[in-house]
Design an enzyme around this catalytic site. Sequence first.
Site, PDB file in Angstrom:
ATOM      1  CB  ILE A   9      78.558  23.427   9.563  1.00 54.17           C
ATOM      2  CG1 ILE A   9      79.590  23.180  10.667  1.00 54.17           C
ATOM      3  CG2 ILE A   9      77.186  22.933  10.000  1.00 54.17           C
ATOM      4  CD1 ILE A   9      79.328  23.956  11.949  1.00 54.17           C
ATOM      5  CB  SER A  14      67.313  26.950  10.019  1.00 51.49           C
ATOM      6  OG  SER A  14      67.368  25.890   9.079  1.00 51.49           O
ATOM      7  N   GLY A  15      68.107  25.417  12.462  1.00 53.06           N
ATOM      8  CA  GLY A  15      68.175  24.109  13.108  1.00 53.06           C
ATOM      9  C   GLY A  15      69.501  23.794  13.773  1.00 53.06           C
ATOM     10  CE1 TYR A 150      64.556  12.843   7.327  1.00 51.36           C
ATOM     11  CE2 TYR A 150      63.695  11.227   8.882  1.00 51.36           C
ATOM     12  CZ  TYR A 150      64.532  12.290   8.598  1.00 51.36           C
ATOM     13  OH  TYR A 150      65.342  12.803   9.577  1.00 51.36           O
TER      14      TYR A 150
END
Length: 281
Positions: A9, A14-15, A150
């Site tokens: 991963i 965070s998140g 984005y």
Amino acid sequence: MTQQRTWFITGVNSGFGRSMTEQLLARGDRVAGTARDLSAMTELKTRYADLLWLAELDVTDSAAIRRVVDQAFQQLGRIEVLVSNAGYGLFGAAEEISDEQLVHQMDTNLIGSMQLVRAVLPHFRRQQAGRILQLSSVGGQAAFPGASAYHASKWGIEGFIDAVGQEVATFNIGCTLVEPGGARTAFRYGSSQLAPRIEAYDTSPASMARRMIEEGTSIPIGDPAKMTALMIASVDQHPAPQRLALGSDAYATMHRQLSARLAALEAQKELALSTDFAADS
């Protein structure tokens, strides 16, 4: 009984990456986790010791991606799941974004994700098994003013994963695009970046995204723990779901935009067909 797995991963500090790592370790799975800064991982490493393998990684460094991925497989042996999670949002009108910001957004969200998948595929192919979870976004299916760079990164990675999934299915490798809506992580008000302001765009719809970030008052509806639990559960689905929409806002937005796109396509059907050579040509 849930099968124990090893997961690679990115962005575990965070998140979604952090939430997923905590859930997996709590149930006894192993995690090979990466982040640019691992200082936030000390407590988890102390608690879970050998279940948590950590390495510093900036996903804009393609050579480092290959090196870290190879090290993880060499030291841990078999890894069943890749979660390509690292990324951030860049907001502002297209004209406002600097060249450096544009390149870094693509290097992180698009090129970095592509290189990560490419680095893992030889290992999965040799195993004749593997599952790839690519974090995309509602912004990979819908587009809003003020987030053009984005969206370009997320629409790009969706096309890449859709094609890769077809290329590697014969090796028992499944690919899933995860498309969350707004979630209560640090993404919106922590890791997101703003482009330099051009005053003329204050009257443009692009300014709405800027105001949202600057004011910091919009509270996302999505629960990160529930979302990551469903991401984890998706790995038990066979075949792999091609997409995983998470959040009522994600569902509603994508349904509306996909329906509008399909209606626009149908309206152009006769025009599209008229450009073919005649049947007797």
